[in-house]
Design a protein around this motif. Structure first.
Motif, PDB file in Angstrom:
ATOM      1  N   SER A 187       6.534 -21.340  70.462  1.00  0.00           N
ATOM      2  CA  SER A 187       7.564 -20.821  71.491  1.00  0.00           C
ATOM      3  C   SER A 187       8.895 -20.699  70.984  1.00  0.00           C
ATOM      4  O   SER A 187       9.635 -21.834  70.677  1.00  0.00           O
ATOM      5  CB  SER A 187       7.562 -21.686  72.970  1.00  0.00           C
ATOM      6  OG  SER A 187       8.433 -21.359  73.803  1.00  0.00           O
ATOM      7  N   ILE A 188       9.676 -19.538  70.924  1.00  0.00           N
ATOM      8  CA  ILE A 188      11.077 -19.234  70.545  1.00  0.00           C
ATOM      9  C   ILE A 188      11.556 -18.851  71.759  1.00  0.00           C
ATOM     10  O   ILE A 188      11.210 -17.458  72.020  1.00  0.00           O
ATOM     11  CB  ILE A 188      10.937 -18.317  69.272  1.00  0.00           C
ATOM     12  CG1 ILE A 188      10.239 -19.083  68.194  1.00  0.00           C
ATOM     13  CG2 ILE A 188      12.388 -18.215  69.194  1.00  0.00           C
ATOM     14  CD1 ILE A 188       9.948 -18.169  66.913  1.00  0.00           C
ATOM     15  N   GLN A 189      12.668 -19.140  72.263  1.00  0.00           N
ATOM     16  CA  GLN A 189      13.515 -18.756  73.341  1.00  0.00           C
ATOM     17  C   GLN A 189      14.899 -19.240  73.542  1.00  0.00           C
ATOM     18  O   GLN A 189      14.963 -20.213  73.009  1.00  0.00           O
ATOM     19  CB  GLN A 189      12.583 -18.910  74.774  1.00  0.00           C
ATOM     20  CG  GLN A 189      12.314 -20.369  74.983  1.00  0.00           C
ATOM     21  CD  GLN A 189      11.414 -20.442  76.088  1.00  0.00           C
ATOM     22  OE1 GLN A 189      11.347 -19.699  77.138  1.00  0.00           O
ATOM     23  NE2 GLN A 189      10.237 -21.573  76.274  1.00  0.00           N
ATOM     24  N   THR A 245       9.631 -24.313  69.518  1.00  0.00           N
ATOM     25  CA  THR A 245       8.755 -25.297  69.919  1.00  0.00           C
ATOM     26  C   THR A 245       7.402 -25.085  69.140  1.00  0.00           C
ATOM     27  O   THR A 245       6.881 -24.034  69.476  1.00  0.00           O
ATOM     28  CB  THR A 245       8.659 -25.370  71.475  1.00  0.00           C
ATOM     29  OG1 THR A 245       9.996 -25.607  72.059  1.00  0.00           O
ATOM     30  CG2 THR A 245       7.749 -26.688  71.832  1.00  0.00           C
ATOM     31  N   CYS A 246       6.891 -26.160  68.499  1.00  0.00           N
ATOM     32  CA  CYS A 246       5.648 -25.973  67.917  1.00  0.00           C
ATOM     33  C   CYS A 246       4.421 -25.736  69.011  1.00  0.00           C
ATOM     34  O   CYS A 246       4.502 -26.215  69.843  1.00  0.00           O
ATOM     35  CB  CYS A 246       5.275 -27.097  66.900  1.00  0.00           C
ATOM     36  SG  CYS A 246       5.163 -28.484  67.569  1.00  0.00           S
ATOM     37  N   PRO A 247       3.498 -25.415  68.726  1.00  0.00           N
ATOM     38  CA  PRO A 247       2.236 -25.231  69.237  1.00  0.00           C
ATOM     39  C   PRO A 247       1.871 -26.569  70.018  1.00  0.00           C
ATOM     40  O   PRO A 247       1.301 -26.680  71.320  1.00  0.00           O
ATOM     41  CB  PRO A 247       1.055 -24.799  68.554  1.00  0.00           C
ATOM     42  CG  PRO A 247       1.975 -24.095  67.384  1.00  0.00           C
ATOM     43  CD  PRO A 247       3.100 -24.817  67.166  1.00  0.00           C
ATOM     44  N   GLU A 275       2.214 -27.334  74.220  1.00  0.00           N
ATOM     45  CA  GLU A 275       0.909 -27.635  74.887  1.00  0.00           C
ATOM     46  C   GLU A 275       1.237 -28.803  75.731  1.00  0.00           C
ATOM     47  O   GLU A 275       0.929 -29.134  76.768  1.00  0.00           O
ATOM     48  CB  GLU A 275      -0.270 -27.843  74.122  1.00  0.00           C
ATOM     49  CG  GLU A 275      -0.920 -26.340  73.916  1.00  0.00           C
ATOM     50  CD  GLU A 275      -1.128 -25.600  74.706  1.00  0.00           C
ATOM     51  OE1 GLU A 275      -1.942 -25.820  75.852  1.00  0.00           O
ATOM     52  OE2 GLU A 275      -0.898 -24.196  74.668  1.00  0.00           O
ATOM     53  N   SER A 276       1.807 -29.897  75.163  1.00  0.00           N
ATOM     54  CA  SER A 276       2.119 -31.222  75.692  1.00  0.00           C
ATOM     55  C   SER A 276       3.243 -30.659  77.086  1.00  0.00           C
ATOM     56  O   SER A 276       3.111 -31.511  77.797  1.00  0.00           O
ATOM     57  CB  SER A 276       2.869 -32.159  74.788  1.00  0.00           C
ATOM     58  OG  SER A 276       1.888 -32.455  73.817  1.00  0.00           O
ATOM     59  N   ALA A 277       4.248 -29.896  76.933  1.00  0.00           N
ATOM     60  CA  ALA A 277       4.943 -29.637  77.762  1.00  0.00           C
ATOM     61  C   ALA A 277       4.310 -28.856  78.972  1.00  0.00           C
ATOM     62  O   ALA A 277       4.548 -29.330  80.080  1.00  0.00           O
ATOM     63  CB  ALA A 277       6.005 -28.701  77.313  1.00  0.00           C
ATOM     64  N   ARG A 278       3.209 -28.026  78.885  1.00  0.00           N
ATOM     65  CA  ARG A 278       2.364 -27.537  79.787  1.00  0.00           C
ATOM     66  C   ARG A 278       1.606 -28.747  80.604  1.00  0.00           C
ATOM     67  O   ARG A 278       1.476 -28.505  81.744  1.00  0.00           O
ATOM     68  CB  ARG A 278       1.553 -26.475  79.237  1.00  0.00           C
ATOM     69  CG  ARG A 278       2.221 -25.244  78.699  1.00  0.00           C
ATOM     70  CD  ARG A 278       1.301 -24.247  78.455  1.00  0.00           C
ATOM     71  NE  ARG A 278       1.743 -23.097  77.888  1.00  0.00           N
ATOM     72  CZ  ARG A 278       0.925 -22.200  77.207  1.00  0.00           C
ATOM     73  NH1 ARG A 278      -0.146 -22.188  76.998  1.00  0.00           N
ATOM     74  NH2 ARG A 278       1.865 -21.161  76.532  1.00  0.00           N
ATOM     75  N   ALA A 279       1.195 -29.799  79.971  1.00  0.00           N
ATOM     76  CA  ALA A 279       0.357 -30.565  80.538  1.00  0.00           C
ATOM     77  C   ALA A 279       0.881 -31.621  81.259  1.00  0.00           C
ATOM     78  O   ALA A 279       0.363 -32.000  82.283  1.00  0.00           O
ATOM     79  CB  ALA A 279      -0.367 -31.523  79.304  1.00  0.00           C
ATOM     80  N   LYS A 280       2.251 -31.854  81.248  1.00  0.00           N
ATOM     81  CA  LYS A 280       3.158 -32.642  82.145  1.00  0.00           C
ATOM     82  C   LYS A 280       3.272 -32.316  83.485  1.00  0.00           C
ATOM     83  O   LYS A 280       3.658 -31.164  83.392  1.00  0.00           O
ATOM     84  CB  LYS A 280       4.631 -32.869  81.477  1.00  0.00           C
ATOM     85  CG  LYS A 280       4.520 -33.736  80.063  1.00  0.00           C
ATOM     86  CD  LYS A 280       5.889 -33.981  79.784  1.00  0.00           C
ATOM     87  CE  LYS A 280       5.738 -34.644  78.148  1.00  0.00           C
ATOM     88  NZ  LYS A 280       7.058 -34.650  77.770  1.00  0.00           N
TER      89      LYS A 280
END
Length: 70
Positions: free
Chosen positions: A42-44, A53-55, A59-64
């Motif tokens: 993710s590059i923003q 942000t690495c893959p 994914e960890s950020a999405r799961a929180k």
């Protein structure tokens, strides 16, 4: 979350320490970004700063769970 440069090469590095699989020449910036996105990075731009942000962290950020007011 940064772009690290060394000896004329560069690569994207996440806060967790994970970096892209390959290094790129300075004139390959667009290729580096395209490859990172293709690999799930993710590059923003957030509040005027670029984040990379690495893959796995993505994914960890999405799961929180996200806090909500209502």
């Amino acid at each position: 979350m940064a772009i690290e440069r060394h000896a004329g090469l560069q690569q994207i590095v996440c806060d967790c320490g994970v970096s892209q699989k390959r290094s790129y020449q300075a004139d390959e910036f667009d290729v580096m970004v395209a490859d990172a996105r293709a690999d799930g990075w993710s590059i923003q731009r957030v509040a005027g700063e670029w984040t990379h942000t690495c893959p796995d962290c993505r994914e960890s950020a999405r799961a929180k769970p996200q806090g909500r007011l209502l």
